[in-house]
Design a protein around this motif. Sequence first.
Motif, PDB file in Angstrom:
ATOM      1  N   GLY A   1       2.668   3.619  -5.201  1.00  0.00           N
ATOM      2  CA  GLY A   1       2.504   3.892  -5.946  1.00  0.00           C
ATOM      3  C   GLY A   1       1.850   3.357  -7.309  1.00  0.00           C
ATOM      4  O   GLY A   1       1.880   3.155  -8.701  1.00  0.00           O
ATOM      5  N   LYS A   2       1.037   2.853  -6.437  1.00  0.00           N
ATOM      6  CA  LYS A   2       0.401   1.706  -7.705  1.00  0.00           C
ATOM      7  C   LYS A   2      -0.530   2.306  -8.670  1.00  0.00           C
ATOM      8  O   LYS A   2      -0.286   2.579 -10.292  1.00  0.00           O
ATOM      9  N   SER A   3      -1.578   2.216  -7.995  1.00  0.00           N
ATOM     10  CA  SER A   3      -2.793   3.569  -8.462  1.00  0.00           C
ATOM     11  C   SER A   3      -1.577   4.181  -9.449  1.00  0.00           C
ATOM     12  O   SER A   3      -2.706   5.177 -10.990  1.00  0.00           O
ATOM     13  N   THR A   4      -1.161   5.737  -9.063  1.00  0.00           N
ATOM     14  CA  THR A   4      -0.531   6.370  -9.560  1.00  0.00           C
ATOM     15  C   THR A   4       0.380   5.863 -10.407  1.00  0.00           C
ATOM     16  O   THR A   4       0.186   6.950 -11.954  1.00  0.00           O
TER      17      THR A   4
ATOM     18  N   THR B   1       0.371  -1.353  -0.086  1.00  0.00           N
ATOM     19  CA  THR B   1      -0.115   0.139   0.175  1.00  0.00           C
ATOM     20  C   THR B   1       1.063   1.257   0.045  1.00  0.00           C
ATOM     21  O   THR B   1       1.874   1.118   0.714  1.00  0.00           O
ATOM     22  N   GLY B   2       0.352   1.842  -0.754  1.00  0.00           N
ATOM     23  CA  GLY B   2       1.046   3.426  -0.655  1.00  0.00           C
ATOM     24  C   GLY B   2       2.432   3.369  -1.871  1.00  0.00           C
ATOM     25  O   GLY B   2       2.873   4.150  -1.674  1.00  0.00           O
TER      26      GLY B   2
ATOM     27  N   THR C   1      -5.806   2.391  -0.295  1.00  0.00           N
ATOM     28  CA  THR C   1      -6.640   3.613  -0.761  1.00  0.00           C
ATOM     29  C   THR C   1      -7.823   2.164  -2.002  1.00  0.00           C
ATOM     30  O   THR C   1      -8.774   2.722  -1.665  1.00  0.00           O
ATOM     31  N   THR C   2      -6.647   1.707  -2.533  1.00  0.00           N
ATOM     32  CA  THR C   2      -7.765   1.147  -3.904  1.00  0.00           C
ATOM     33  C   THR C   2      -8.010  -0.053  -3.248  1.00  0.00           C
ATOM     34  O   THR C   2      -7.414  -0.846  -2.460  1.00  0.00           O
TER      35      THR C   2
ATOM     36  N   ARG D   1      10.611   6.301  -6.775  1.00  0.00           N
ATOM     37  CA  ARG D   1      10.685   6.801  -5.607  1.00  0.00           C
ATOM     38  C   ARG D   1      12.474   6.950  -5.867  1.00  0.00           C
ATOM     39  O   ARG D   1      13.163   7.145  -3.832  1.00  0.00           O
TER      40      ARG D   1
ATOM     41  N   ARG E   1      -3.862   5.059   3.536  1.00  0.00           N
ATOM     42  CA  ARG E   1      -3.651   4.425   3.460  1.00  0.00           C
ATOM     43  C   ARG E   1      -4.448   3.398   3.925  1.00  0.00           C
ATOM     44  O   ARG E   1      -5.029   2.883   5.156  1.00  0.00           O
TER      45      ARG E   1
ATOM     46  N   GLU F   1      12.312   9.730  -7.815  1.00  0.00           N
ATOM     47  CA  GLU F   1      11.498  10.730  -6.393  1.00  0.00           C
ATOM     48  C   GLU F   1      11.036  11.743  -7.651  1.00  0.00           C
ATOM     49  O   GLU F   1      12.161  12.451  -8.132  1.00  0.00           O
TER      50      GLU F   1
HETATM   51  N1  LIG Z   1       6.774  11.648  -3.945  1.00  0.00           N
HETATM   52  C1  LIG Z   1       6.075  10.518  -5.036  1.00  0.00           C
HETATM   53  N2  LIG Z   1       4.424  10.954  -4.464  1.00  0.00           N
HETATM   54  C2  LIG Z   1       3.941   9.103  -4.726  1.00  0.00           C
HETATM   55  C3  LIG Z   1       4.305   8.680  -5.802  1.00  0.00           C
HETATM   56  N3  LIG Z   1       4.075   7.817  -6.308  1.00  0.00           N
HETATM   57  C4  LIG Z   1       2.952   8.251  -5.184  1.00  0.00           C
HETATM   58  N4  LIG Z   1       3.518   8.493  -4.649  1.00  0.00           N
HETATM   59  C5  LIG Z   1       2.167   9.422  -3.209  1.00  0.00           C
HETATM   60  O1  LIG Z   1       1.547   8.533  -2.514  1.00  0.00           O
HETATM   61  C6  LIG Z   1       0.833   7.753  -2.474  1.00  0.00           C
HETATM   62  C7  LIG Z   1      -0.200   6.437  -2.422  1.00  0.00           C
HETATM   63  O2  LIG Z   1       0.049   6.415  -4.051  1.00  0.00           O
HETATM   64  P1  LIG Z   1      -1.204   5.644  -4.691  1.00  0.00           P
HETATM   65  O3  LIG Z   1      -1.131   5.520  -6.120  1.00  0.00           O
HETATM   66  O4  LIG Z   1      -2.553   5.676  -3.762  1.00  0.00           O
HETATM   67  O5  LIG Z   1      -0.445   4.561  -3.883  1.00  0.00           O
HETATM   68  P2  LIG Z   1      -1.081   2.682  -3.851  1.00  0.00           P
HETATM   69  O6  LIG Z   1       0.193   1.441  -4.498  1.00  0.00           O
HETATM   70  O7  LIG Z   1      -1.915   2.512  -5.295  1.00  0.00           O
HETATM   71  O8  LIG Z   1      -1.531   2.727  -2.658  1.00  0.00           O
HETATM   72  P3  LIG Z   1      -2.768   1.937  -2.509  1.00  0.00           P
HETATM   73  O9  LIG Z   1      -4.003   1.843  -3.436  1.00  0.00           O
HETATM   74  O10 LIG Z   1      -3.189   1.815  -1.089  1.00  0.00           O
HETATM   75  O11 LIG Z   1      -2.558   0.078  -2.244  1.00  0.00           O
HETATM   76  C8  LIG Z   1      -0.758   9.345  -3.420  1.00  0.00           C
HETATM   77  O12 LIG Z   1      -0.517  10.520  -2.736  1.00  0.00           O
HETATM   78  C9  LIG Z   1       0.491   9.206  -3.409  1.00  0.00           C
HETATM   79  O13 LIG Z   1       0.706  10.799  -4.502  1.00  0.00           O
HETATM   80  C10 LIG Z   1       6.029   9.136  -6.399  1.00  0.00           C
HETATM   81  O14 LIG Z   1       6.602   8.578  -6.837  1.00  0.00           O
HETATM   82  N5  LIG Z   1       6.712  10.293  -5.402  1.00  0.00           N
END
Ligand SMILES: Nc1nc2c(ncn2[C@@H]2O[C@H](COP(=O)(O)OP(=O)(O)OP(=O)(O)O)[C@@H](O)[C@H]2O)c(=O)[nH]1
Length: 546
Positions: free
Chosen positions: A72-75, A69-70, A94-95, A209, A92, A241
């Motif tokens: 950055g998969k969704s990003t 989690t976090g 999110t998805t 990152r 945390r 990053e």
């Molecule tokens: N600075 C920075 N922030 C990032 C990066 N990738 C993601 N984030 C931030 O990290 C947080 C989590 O990103 P998500 O894409 O929601 O992460 P996830 O992996 O989808 O998380 P879950 O859905 O909880 O599993 C968000 O606030 C993003 O904006 C990155 O490469 N750099």
Amino acid sequence: MAAETVEALTSALGALRESVSDLRFGLDLPGADEARQARADLLAQLENYVLPRVRTNTAPALIVIAGSTGAGKSTLVNSLAERNISRTGVRRPTTGTPILACHPDDRKWFTEGELLSGLERLERPSPESGMDSLVVVATEKLPQGVALLDTPDIDSVVEEHHEIAHRMLDAADLWIFVTTAARYADAPAWSLLRLAKERGARLAIVLSRVQPRSADVVLKHFVRMLTEYGLGDIDRFVIHEAPVSDGRLPDSEVTDLRLWLAELSVDESRRAQAVHETLNGVLNSFRTRVPALARHLEGQVAFRGELRSDVEAAYLGALAEIDKASKNGSLLHGEVLARWQDFAGSGDLMRSLQFRKGGKAAGQTPERVLAFKAAIRTGLESVIVAAANRAAEEVVARWRHRSELGVKLAEGLDSPSDNLLRHAGRAIASWQDHLNELVRTEGVTKRSVSKLVSFDPDALSLIFTVAMFSGGDGSGVPHRLVNALLGAESLRGIGAKALSDLRARIGMLFDEESMRYVHALDSAGIPDESVATRLYQAAYNLEVAR
Ligand SMILES: Nc1nc2c(ncn2[C@@H]2O[C@H](COP(=O)(O)OP(=O)(O)OP(=O)(O)O)[C@@H](O)[C@H]2O)c(=O)[nH]1
Ligand SMILES: [Mg+2]
């Protein structure tokens, strides 16, 4: 794949699915929960991925993005799709619902195809959607033939998410594993990588990152870890990053990945190869996963067998106890003995054996005879109930001794059934009738005797009963009496028949008693050994078809 290979594989996989779906692990033996989970996973993977994939190998490749989690998969998915199709955030996790992004031309395959067919298709995530939903979004920005699937995390406090993520990975043609420079060495990451390796899944890794300053060091360390793990040559992507704006990464950071996707999209043979590799890996994993299920089932079947043999042993013991009592005279005690003495001591015994006067038979059965008969019946009943009681206690004790589970299965079964006394009474009464009949029809009185006396058959069969059960050397009064009236041969013949009849009747009572335990075992829900055999056979047939 050639058409006939597809056909053979499809039918072998269908048979495998059937035998896996027939599996039940009703007993909570150690490892049962894991086996149940493994069965569910296997079944889901067969239905959601393997069967559809084998049937249509021209389908677009499903690339599943997984990670912590976090991470950055969704990003990442939003950045590649150039659209915010999946919510990102600081909260945390999110998805919660898997979100699939694909080219519009591939949309139909994912909305109407069999792949992940158990999931309800949605156009956008809603607060209610979760476990059983899949959001499908079409975008021109993704190349044809490759679909991205953003999944829930594998390590947040929401365990449901981990399950959904694993389901999605089970349906994936390629896995993209996203991890960050800060967390790539963490345990959840490596357990996912181990799984990918076990499954032989085609895998790519995104390390995000990464601070430009420390990029070299981090990357070197990560690659060393991967190499030690036997994953040194998998595709890797580094995202530095950089500030995220509007939920997306700067385009420059995802260029490599975009190129990789585009290559897969245009190079059909490369894509097919990747798809095939993963499918093959999954089929290979069946070589161990299916026999493991079969072994657990065999364990359950064997355990049930042991519990059944406990029941058999206990009731055989009870029957032997009664056999012994019928031979050593212990059946004739207390009330029975008192009644016999009462009967023999009074003139009733003699009166029941009347000397013939002009061929006139004996009169009505006297009161004392009836009381004596009833005493014999209750005497036998109490012996049966006592033996059944001990058998019930023994079964429960044996089951308890075997395992915790035995305690649960034996609940409410530590005493004889409520019906036993009634049924025993009925069985003994009809045995007594049977004995009467035997004495009447087969107890042909000696010629010399019959000239002189007639007898009341009820009374004679009682004397016979006493003679039979009195044990010893046959020198007692009843013995001598019966002997004198019927002859030794008659006594032996009728005695053997009567005893074996009694034994059969009591055996039936005990069968009924022991069925309660068998029912308890049966209702636990364990298929028989043939299901395990079918599983082995199905796994073997699958190998032949490949
Ligand atoms: N600075 C920075 N922030 C990032 C990066 N990738 C993601 N984030 C931030 O990290 C947080 C989590 O990103 P998500 O894409 O929601 O992460 P996830 O992996 O989808 O998380 P879950 O859905 O909880 O599993 C968000 O606030 C993003 O904006 C990155 O490469 N750099
Ligand atoms: Mg997410």
